[in-house]
Design a protein around this motif. Structure first.
Motif, PDB file in Angstrom:
ATOM      1  N   TRP A 271      46.436 -21.177  77.166  1.00 40.41           N
ATOM      2  CA  TRP A 271      47.355 -22.281  77.451  1.00 40.41           C
ATOM      3  C   TRP A 271      46.584 -23.605  77.419  1.00 40.41           C
ATOM      4  O   TRP A 271      47.035 -24.583  76.825  1.00 40.41           O
ATOM      5  CB  TRP A 271      48.005 -22.063  78.813  1.00 40.41           C
ATOM      6  CG  TRP A 271      49.083 -23.034  79.157  1.00 40.41           C
ATOM      7  CD1 TRP A 271      50.298 -23.186  78.542  1.00 40.41           C
ATOM      8  CD2 TRP A 271      49.056 -23.992  80.218  1.00 40.41           C
ATOM      9  NE1 TRP A 271      51.027 -24.171  79.155  1.00 40.41           N
ATOM     10  CE2 TRP A 271      50.295 -24.690  80.188  1.00 40.41           C
ATOM     11  CE3 TRP A 271      48.120 -24.324  81.199  1.00 40.41           C
ATOM     12  CZ2 TRP A 271      50.610 -25.701  81.094  1.00 40.41           C
ATOM     13  CZ3 TRP A 271      48.431 -25.328  82.098  1.00 40.41           C
ATOM     14  CH2 TRP A 271      49.662 -26.004  82.045  1.00 40.41           C
ATOM     15  N   ARG A 272      45.431 -23.635  78.028  1.00 44.72           N
ATOM     16  CA  ARG A 272      44.593 -24.838  77.976  1.00 44.72           C
ATOM     17  C   ARG A 272      44.154 -25.115  76.543  1.00 44.72           C
ATOM     18  O   ARG A 272      44.143 -26.262  76.095  1.00 44.72           O
ATOM     19  CB  ARG A 272      43.364 -24.665  78.866  1.00 44.72           C
ATOM     20  CG  ARG A 272      42.406 -25.860  78.794  1.00 44.72           C
ATOM     21  CD  ARG A 272      41.107 -25.571  79.532  1.00 44.72           C
ATOM     22  NE  ARG A 272      40.176 -26.690  79.372  1.00 44.72           N
ATOM     23  CZ  ARG A 272      40.146 -27.776  80.117  1.00 44.72           C
ATOM     24  NH1 ARG A 272      41.005 -27.910  81.104  1.00 44.72           N
ATOM     25  NH2 ARG A 272      39.259 -28.733  79.895  1.00 44.72           N
ATOM     26  N   GLY A 273      43.796 -24.050  75.814  1.00 44.54           N
ATOM     27  CA  GLY A 273      43.329 -24.214  74.449  1.00 44.54           C
ATOM     28  C   GLY A 273      44.362 -24.863  73.552  1.00 44.54           C
ATOM     29  O   GLY A 273      44.033 -25.709  72.708  1.00 44.54           O
ATOM     30  N   ASP A 274      45.619 -24.475  73.707  1.00 47.96           N
ATOM     31  CA  ASP A 274      46.679 -25.101  72.918  1.00 47.96           C
ATOM     32  C   ASP A 274      46.778 -26.593  73.219  1.00 47.96           C
ATOM     33  O   ASP A 274      47.017 -27.416  72.323  1.00 47.96           O
ATOM     34  CB  ASP A 274      48.027 -24.423  73.204  1.00 47.96           C
ATOM     35  CG  ASP A 274      48.171 -23.083  72.505  1.00 47.96           C
ATOM     36  OD1 ASP A 274      47.385 -22.793  71.590  1.00 47.96           O
ATOM     37  OD2 ASP A 274      49.086 -22.322  72.870  1.00 47.96           O
ATOM     38  N   GLY A 275      46.594 -26.962  74.484  1.00 43.32           N
ATOM     39  CA  GLY A 275      46.611 -28.378  74.846  1.00 43.32           C
ATOM     40  C   GLY A 275      45.424 -29.111  74.266  1.00 43.32           C
ATOM     41  O   GLY A 275      45.525 -30.281  73.879  1.00 43.32           O
ATOM     42  N   HIS A 276      44.285 -28.422  74.177  1.00 44.42           N
ATOM     43  CA  HIS A 276      43.087 -29.029  73.595  1.00 44.42           C
ATOM     44  C   HIS A 276      43.298 -29.321  72.116  1.00 44.42           C
ATOM     45  O   HIS A 276      42.892 -30.378  71.614  1.00 44.42           O
ATOM     46  CB  HIS A 276      41.898 -28.098  73.792  1.00 44.42           C
ATOM     47  CG  HIS A 276      40.600 -28.659  73.300  1.00 44.42           C
ATOM     48  ND1 HIS A 276      40.044 -29.812  73.795  1.00 44.42           N
ATOM     49  CD2 HIS A 276      39.746 -28.222  72.327  1.00 44.42           C
ATOM     50  CE1 HIS A 276      38.902 -30.070  73.179  1.00 44.42           C
ATOM     51  NE2 HIS A 276      38.711 -29.130  72.272  1.00 44.42           N
ATOM     52  N   ILE A 277      43.944 -28.397  71.423  1.00 51.45           N
ATOM     53  CA  ILE A 277      44.238 -28.622  70.006  1.00 51.45           C
ATOM     54  C   ILE A 277      45.144 -29.842  69.841  1.00 51.45           C
ATOM     55  O   ILE A 277      44.953 -30.657  68.927  1.00 51.45           O
ATOM     56  CB  ILE A 277      44.874 -27.367  69.382  1.00 51.45           C
ATOM     57  CG1 ILE A 277      43.827 -26.254  69.285  1.00 51.45           C
ATOM     58  CG2 ILE A 277      45.446 -27.678  68.004  1.00 51.45           C
ATOM     59  CD1 ILE A 277      44.383 -24.914  68.839  1.00 51.45           C
ATOM     60  N   ALA A 278      46.116 -29.983  70.737  1.00 46.97           N
ATOM     61  CA  ALA A 278      46.987 -31.161  70.687  1.00 46.97           C
ATOM     62  C   ALA A 278      46.166 -32.437  70.829  1.00 46.97           C
ATOM     63  O   ALA A 278      46.415 -33.441  70.137  1.00 46.97           O
ATOM     64  CB  ALA A 278      48.037 -31.088  71.791  1.00 46.97           C
ATOM     65  N   ALA A 279      45.168 -32.407  71.706  1.00 44.74           N
ATOM     66  CA  ALA A 279      44.307 -33.575  71.902  1.00 44.74           C
ATOM     67  C   ALA A 279      43.518 -33.879  70.631  1.00 44.74           C
ATOM     68  O   ALA A 279      43.378 -35.042  70.244  1.00 44.74           O
ATOM     69  CB  ALA A 279      43.349 -33.335  73.066  1.00 44.74           C
ATOM     70  N   LEU A 280      43.011 -32.851  69.976  1.00 46.82           N
ATOM     71  CA  LEU A 280      42.245 -33.044  68.745  1.00 46.82           C
ATOM     72  C   LEU A 280      43.116 -33.637  67.645  1.00 46.82           C
ATOM     73  O   LEU A 280      42.673 -34.512  66.890  1.00 46.82           O
ATOM     74  CB  LEU A 280      41.640 -31.714  68.284  1.00 46.82           C
ATOM     75  CG  LEU A 280      40.595 -31.087  69.213  1.00 46.82           C
ATOM     76  CD1 LEU A 280      40.199 -29.712  68.701  1.00 46.82           C
ATOM     77  CD2 LEU A 280      39.365 -31.989  69.340  1.00 46.82           C
TER      78      LEU A 280
ATOM     79  N   VAL B  14      39.351 -36.990  74.818  1.00 48.90           N
ATOM     80  CA  VAL B  14      39.797 -35.637  74.448  1.00 48.90           C
ATOM     81  C   VAL B  14      39.678 -34.692  75.640  1.00 48.90           C
ATOM     82  O   VAL B  14      40.601 -33.919  75.940  1.00 48.90           O
ATOM     83  CB  VAL B  14      38.983 -35.101  73.254  1.00 48.90           C
ATOM     84  CG1 VAL B  14      39.232 -33.607  73.054  1.00 48.90           C
ATOM     85  CG2 VAL B  14      39.332 -35.862  71.979  1.00 48.90           C
ATOM     86  N   GLU B  15      38.555 -34.757  76.338  1.00 55.06           N
ATOM     87  CA  GLU B  15      38.358 -33.868  77.486  1.00 55.06           C
ATOM     88  C   GLU B  15      39.340 -34.194  78.606  1.00 55.06           C
ATOM     89  O   GLU B  15      39.914 -33.284  79.226  1.00 55.06           O
ATOM     90  CB  GLU B  15      36.914 -33.974  77.987  1.00 55.06           C
ATOM     91  CG  GLU B  15      35.873 -33.456  77.012  1.00 55.06           C
ATOM     92  CD  GLU B  15      36.095 -31.994  76.660  1.00 55.06           C
ATOM     93  OE1 GLU B  15      36.216 -31.168  77.577  1.00 55.06           O
ATOM     94  OE2 GLU B  15      36.164 -31.680  75.456  1.00 55.06           O
ATOM     95  N   ASN B  16      39.548 -35.461  78.869  1.00 54.85           N
ATOM     96  CA  ASN B  16      40.470 -35.855  79.929  1.00 54.85           C
ATOM     97  C   ASN B  16      41.911 -35.509  79.578  1.00 54.85           C
ATOM     98  O   ASN B  16      42.690 -35.077  80.436  1.00 54.85           O
ATOM     99  CB  ASN B  16      40.344 -37.355  80.207  1.00 54.85           C
ATOM    100  CG  ASN B  16      39.064 -37.711  80.931  1.00 54.85           C
ATOM    101  OD1 ASN B  16      38.526 -36.905  81.686  1.00 54.85           O
ATOM    102  ND2 ASN B  16      38.562 -38.913  80.696  1.00 54.85           N
TER     103      ASN B  16
ATOM    104  N   SER C 293      51.868 -22.357  70.675  1.00 52.50           N
ATOM    105  CA  SER C 293      52.230 -21.086  70.046  1.00 52.50           C
ATOM    106  C   SER C 293      51.423 -19.893  70.540  1.00 52.50           C
ATOM    107  O   SER C 293      51.986 -18.836  70.848  1.00 52.50           O
ATOM    108  CB  SER C 293      52.089 -21.204  68.526  1.00 52.50           C
ATOM    109  OG  SER C 293      52.906 -22.228  68.021  1.00 52.50           O
ATOM    110  N   LEU C 294      50.100 -20.031  70.597  1.00 51.11           N
ATOM    111  CA  LEU C 294      49.282 -18.891  70.980  1.00 51.11           C
ATOM    112  C   LEU C 294      49.507 -18.513  72.437  1.00 51.11           C
ATOM    113  O   LEU C 294      49.641 -17.331  72.773  1.00 51.11           O
ATOM    114  CB  LEU C 294      47.795 -19.186  70.727  1.00 51.11           C
ATOM    115  CG  LEU C 294      46.845 -17.996  70.896  1.00 51.11           C
ATOM    116  CD1 LEU C 294      47.253 -16.827  70.009  1.00 51.11           C
ATOM    117  CD2 LEU C 294      45.406 -18.415  70.602  1.00 51.11           C
TER     118      LEU C 294
ATOM    119  N   ALA D 287      46.631 -32.041  80.240  1.00 47.21           N
ATOM    120  CA  ALA D 287      47.612 -31.139  79.634  1.00 47.21           C
ATOM    121  C   ALA D 287      47.624 -29.764  80.300  1.00 47.21           C
ATOM    122  O   ALA D 287      48.577 -29.000  80.127  1.00 47.21           O
ATOM    123  CB  ALA D 287      47.326 -30.987  78.139  1.00 47.21           C
ATOM    124  N   ALA D 288      46.571 -29.460  81.066  1.00 44.89           N
ATOM    125  CA  ALA D 288      46.491 -28.164  81.746  1.00 44.89           C
ATOM    126  C   ALA D 288      46.663 -28.295  83.255  1.00 44.89           C
ATOM    127  O   ALA D 288      46.428 -27.342  84.001  1.00 44.89           O
ATOM    128  CB  ALA D 288      45.142 -27.503  81.444  1.00 44.89           C
TER     129      ALA D 288
END
Length: 304
Positions: free
Chosen positions: A173-182, A260-262, A145-146, A267-268
């Motif tokens: 864009w990377r941050g949104d993928g990170h949230i998905a990982a969390l 999570v990091e991988n 979304s963001l 995702a990015a």
């Protein structure tokens, strides 16, 4: 707790693309965060009569448009939702999203001009912005979304502001993928923060980028009680040891941390597929990022 698995039991993209995804984050982040640490931020905040939270949430979330505070809290994930709600309400009471976006652009404009000096007229700058735009534009934003909101923002005409905009698109864009990982890892906002800030076990080669508990709690607005409750829950799941107010990841926790990091890198990674000049792109960006670091206003770069 069983560990989440990546798609098909392996990463979708290769080590090369995942490496470039992580390099983009590490390389572009210093310039992106000028929007939060520039000396012009406090000046503009006072001019608009806003507190930190009114300015921060108002400017960063402005591309989301008129929406409920719950949407902003969801996209920012690890901030206390009450703080997000109060900041979003203040941004609307004392200003408006159009004004806040213009104020953010003014901050970036002045900061880049100061830091770049003669580099602002370097013909390499518009070429770099153009290439970054080509790389990030195809990025898939469904479920992000963001970054979708930021992707919908018009590209600035001025190359130095365009560089900040390009780096911000990669970052959000990377941050949104990170949230998905969390979310997939089962880490709710408070747990994600405690997990991220926890020490790593002896012998670990991971080099986490951390703000520290005090700074994290202050900026994200979680109480000691909420922090400790999250630490206790993570400890009950075998992910960390919570002793004497200190948290240290277990081997199981370290495994999840790496996952999570991988996952975030994977995702990015899609935008770096087929980008044969990636090394040249990072090389071209380096002098502009270095000028921001050398300016000395980012955390950890202040000259003594």
């Amino acid at each position: 707790m069983s560990q989440p698995q990546s798609i098909g039991g392996s990463f979708r993209y290769g080590e090369r693309e995942r490496g470039y995804a992580r390099q983009a984050y590490q390389s572009f982040e210093p310039l992106h965060i000028t929007a939060y640490f520039s000396p012009y931020v406090t000046e503009k905040q006072k001019e608009l009569g806003l507190s930190f939270k009114g300015r921060y949430f108002g400017m960063r979330a402005a591309p989301l448009g008129e929406c409920d505070a719950s949407v902003v809290a969801s996209t920012f994930y690890n901030f206390n939702p009450t703080t997000v709600r109060d900041g979003w309400a203040e941004a609307h009471e004392k200003s408006d999203l159009k004004t806040l976006s213009a104020a953010r652009t003014d901050i970036i404009d002045k900061t880049m001009r100061d830091a770049f000096g003669p580099l602002i007229d370097d013909p390499a700058l518009p070429k770099l912005v153009g290439r970054l735009r080509e790389i990030i534009t195809p990025a898939e934003t469904m479920g992000r979304s963001l970054s979708a909101a930021w992707m919908n923002e018009p590209w600035p005409d001025a190359p130095h502001i365009g560089l900040w905009h390009a780096f911000t698109l990669f970052r959000e864009w990377r941050g949104d993928g990170h949230i998905a990982a969390l979310v997939l890892a089962g880490l709710v906002p408070t747990e994600a923060l405690v997990f991220h800030e926890a020490d790593h076990p002896a012998g670990s080669t991971a080099k986490p980028s951390r703000m520290g508990r005090t700074a994290t709690q202050r900026s994200r607005q979680w109480s000691d009680e909420e922090w400790n409750a999250a630490a206790d829950d993570l400890a009950s799941r075998g992910l960390l040891v919570n002793a004497d107010g200190n948290q240290t990841l277990t081997e199981q926790g370290l495994e999840l941390y790496r996952w999570v990091e991988n996952f975030t890198d994977d995702a990015a990674a899609s935008v770096w597929v087929g980008v044969e000049d990636a090394d040249d792109v990072f090389s071209a960006a380096r002098p502009f990022v270095k000028s921001i670091i050398d300016a000395g206003f980012l955390p950890g770069t202040q000259k003594k």
